[in-house]
Motif scaffolding. Structure first.
Motif, PDB file in Angstrom:
ATOM      1  N   THR A 153       0.394  -1.269  -0.051  1.00  0.00           N
ATOM      2  CA  THR A 153      -0.278   0.175  -0.394  1.00  0.00           C
ATOM      3  C   THR A 153       0.683   1.287  -0.442  1.00  0.00           C
ATOM      4  O   THR A 153       2.264   1.512   0.755  1.00  0.00           O
ATOM      5  CB  THR A 153      -1.066   0.033   1.402  1.00  0.00           C
ATOM      6  OG1 THR A 153       0.210   0.079   2.513  1.00  0.00           O
ATOM      7  CG2 THR A 153      -1.525  -0.959   1.417  1.00  0.00           C
ATOM      8  N   GLU A 154       0.241   1.981  -0.814  1.00  0.00           N
ATOM      9  CA  GLU A 154       0.722   3.646  -1.089  1.00  0.00           C
ATOM     10  C   GLU A 154      -0.077   4.645  -0.396  1.00  0.00           C
ATOM     11  O   GLU A 154      -1.198   4.591  -1.003  1.00  0.00           O
ATOM     12  CB  GLU A 154       2.100   3.866  -2.659  1.00  0.00           C
ATOM     13  CG  GLU A 154       2.823   2.962  -2.337  1.00  0.00           C
ATOM     14  CD  GLU A 154       3.078   2.876  -3.403  1.00  0.00           C
ATOM     15  OE1 GLU A 154       3.301   3.932  -4.133  1.00  0.00           O
ATOM     16  OE2 GLU A 154       4.209   2.414  -4.030  1.00  0.00           O
ATOM     17  N   GLY A 155       0.199   5.708  -0.029  1.00  0.00           N
ATOM     18  CA  GLY A 155      -0.927   6.552   0.553  1.00  0.00           C
ATOM     19  C   GLY A 155      -2.060   6.258   0.968  1.00  0.00           C
ATOM     20  O   GLY A 155      -2.267   5.558   1.731  1.00  0.00           O
ATOM     21  N   GLY A 156      -3.413   7.033   0.507  1.00  0.00           N
ATOM     22  CA  GLY A 156      -4.678   6.716   1.052  1.00  0.00           C
ATOM     23  C   GLY A 156      -4.684   7.040   3.098  1.00  0.00           C
ATOM     24  O   GLY A 156      -5.920   6.485   3.190  1.00  0.00           O
ATOM     25  N   VAL A 157      -3.749   7.538   3.396  1.00  0.00           N
ATOM     26  CA  VAL A 157      -4.639   7.934   4.695  1.00  0.00           C
ATOM     27  C   VAL A 157      -5.394   9.547   5.139  1.00  0.00           C
ATOM     28  O   VAL A 157      -4.980  10.316   3.724  1.00  0.00           O
ATOM     29  CB  VAL A 157      -2.981   7.821   5.552  1.00  0.00           C
ATOM     30  CG1 VAL A 157      -2.959   8.509   6.864  1.00  0.00           C
ATOM     31  CG2 VAL A 157      -2.449   6.889   5.530  1.00  0.00           C
ATOM     32  N   ALA A 158      -6.372   9.434   6.345  1.00  0.00           N
ATOM     33  CA  ALA A 158      -6.774  10.304   6.310  1.00  0.00           C
ATOM     34  C   ALA A 158      -6.213  11.187   6.624  1.00  0.00           C
ATOM     35  O   ALA A 158      -5.210  11.455   7.515  1.00  0.00           O
ATOM     36  CB  ALA A 158      -7.738  10.006   7.173  1.00  0.00           C
ATOM     37  N   PRO A 159      -6.949  12.520   6.546  1.00  0.00           N
ATOM     38  CA  PRO A 159      -5.638  13.690   6.879  1.00  0.00           C
ATOM     39  C   PRO A 159      -5.842  14.200   8.671  1.00  0.00           C
ATOM     40  O   PRO A 159      -6.568  13.097   9.635  1.00  0.00           O
ATOM     41  CB  PRO A 159      -7.246  14.704   6.627  1.00  0.00           C
ATOM     42  CG  PRO A 159      -7.316  14.423   5.419  1.00  0.00           C
ATOM     43  CD  PRO A 159      -7.737  12.896   5.719  1.00  0.00           C
ATOM     44  N   ALA A 160      -4.982  14.683   9.086  1.00  0.00           N
ATOM     45  CA  ALA A 160      -4.487  14.438  10.468  1.00  0.00           C
ATOM     46  C   ALA A 160      -5.112  15.337  11.157  1.00  0.00           C
ATOM     47  O   ALA A 160      -5.582  15.735  12.172  1.00  0.00           O
ATOM     48  CB  ALA A 160      -3.367  14.135  10.628  1.00  0.00           C
ATOM     49  N   ALA A 161      -5.597  16.396  10.063  1.00  0.00           N
ATOM     50  CA  ALA A 161      -6.740  17.588  11.338  1.00  0.00           C
ATOM     51  C   ALA A 161      -8.464  16.593  11.241  1.00  0.00           C
ATOM     52  O   ALA A 161      -8.815  16.615  10.577  1.00  0.00           O
ATOM     53  CB  ALA A 161      -6.749  19.017  10.034  1.00  0.00           C
ATOM     54  N   ALA A 162      -8.441  17.803  12.662  1.00  0.00           N
ATOM     55  CA  ALA A 162      -9.970  17.703  12.190  1.00  0.00           C
ATOM     56  C   ALA A 162     -10.387  18.387  11.251  1.00  0.00           C
ATOM     57  O   ALA A 162     -10.442  18.810  10.040  1.00  0.00           O
ATOM     58  CB  ALA A 162     -10.436  18.301  14.013  1.00  0.00           C
ATOM     59  N   CYS A 163     -11.752  17.811  11.458  1.00  0.00           N
ATOM     60  CA  CYS A 163     -12.961  18.477   9.923  1.00  0.00           C
ATOM     61  C   CYS A 163     -14.254  18.682  10.902  1.00  0.00           C
ATOM     62  O   CYS A 163     -14.117  18.676  12.702  1.00  0.00           O
ATOM     63  CB  CYS A 163     -12.748  17.079   9.516  1.00  0.00           C
ATOM     64  SG  CYS A 163     -13.920  15.736  10.448  1.00  0.00           S
ATOM     65  N   THR A 164     -14.938  19.445  10.521  1.00  0.00           N
ATOM     66  CA  THR A 164     -16.282  20.148  10.762  1.00  0.00           C
ATOM     67  C   THR A 164     -16.934  19.719   9.697  1.00  0.00           C
ATOM     68  O   THR A 164     -17.516  19.669   7.957  1.00  0.00           O
ATOM     69  CB  THR A 164     -16.099  21.791  10.570  1.00  0.00           C
ATOM     70  OG1 THR A 164     -15.686  22.074   9.065  1.00  0.00           O
ATOM     71  CG2 THR A 164     -14.768  21.856  11.658  1.00  0.00           C
TER      72      THR A 164
END
Length: 184
Positions: A153-164
């Protein structure tokens, strides 16, 4: 955004099939002409397929992992990827991967659904997985599949920042999917 990605992936598969037909061959004939030897698969011990199963297909996947905002955190909504046979130098699409998870052959319409039974973390990428088939349908590529491995696997990781709100984000990823059937 996710609908646009899914439409683009489907359009790619249809275009490849049409191109093969215009070239004087059907997509099935073009796919059937592939070399017989499968590429080697290297999986962590935690993702080993049980004895009694044999490797039947190895496909390169390129697509996105789509996440949705739930309670201020990113949660996986669905994958969307196009798979191509690693032995095919033309990289013709042979399957689509989407929510379920499910893989559907663009060559013969066969499909397999699966559920994760083991994971192996990978830095900077979505985890590698061992999935056990929960259902198959149709004759062909995915008929009788028992296990699937998501590897390399390469990439595909959720953003680390919170969301709204109900934000969604699609993160590009690549992987190798290996499919197994019961040895006969």
């Amino acid at each position: 955004m996710k609908l646009a990605k899914r439409i683009a992936l489907t359009a790619t598969a249809v275009a490849a099939s049409a191109a093969a037909t215009l070239a004087g061959t059907t997509a099935v004939q073009a796919y059937s002409a592939r070399p017989a030897r499968l590429p080697a698969v290297h999986a962590p011990a935690a993702l080993a397929v049980p004895d009694g199963n044999k490797l039947t297909g190895v496909y390169a996947a390129h697509g996105v992992q789509t996440y949705t905002c739930t309670d201020g955190a990113w949660k996986l909504l669905e994958p969307a990827a196009t798979l191509s046979d690693k032995r095919d130098r033309a990289h013709r699409p042979v399957a689509l991967h989407s929510r379920g998870p499910v893989w559907v052959s663009t060559v013969d319409g066969s499909a397999v659904n699966a559920s994760a039974v083991a994971t192996s973390a990978k830095d900077g990428a979505v985890p590698e997985l061992l999935l056990k088939a929960t259902a198959t349908r149709g004759a062909g590529t995915f008929e009788g599949v028992t296990y699937v491995q998501r590897l390399d696997t390469e990439g595909g990781v959720a953003p680390a920042a919170a969301c709204t709100g109900t934000d969604q984000v699609s993160v590009p990823y690549a992987a190798t999917y290996a499919f197994y059937k019961a040895a006969s």
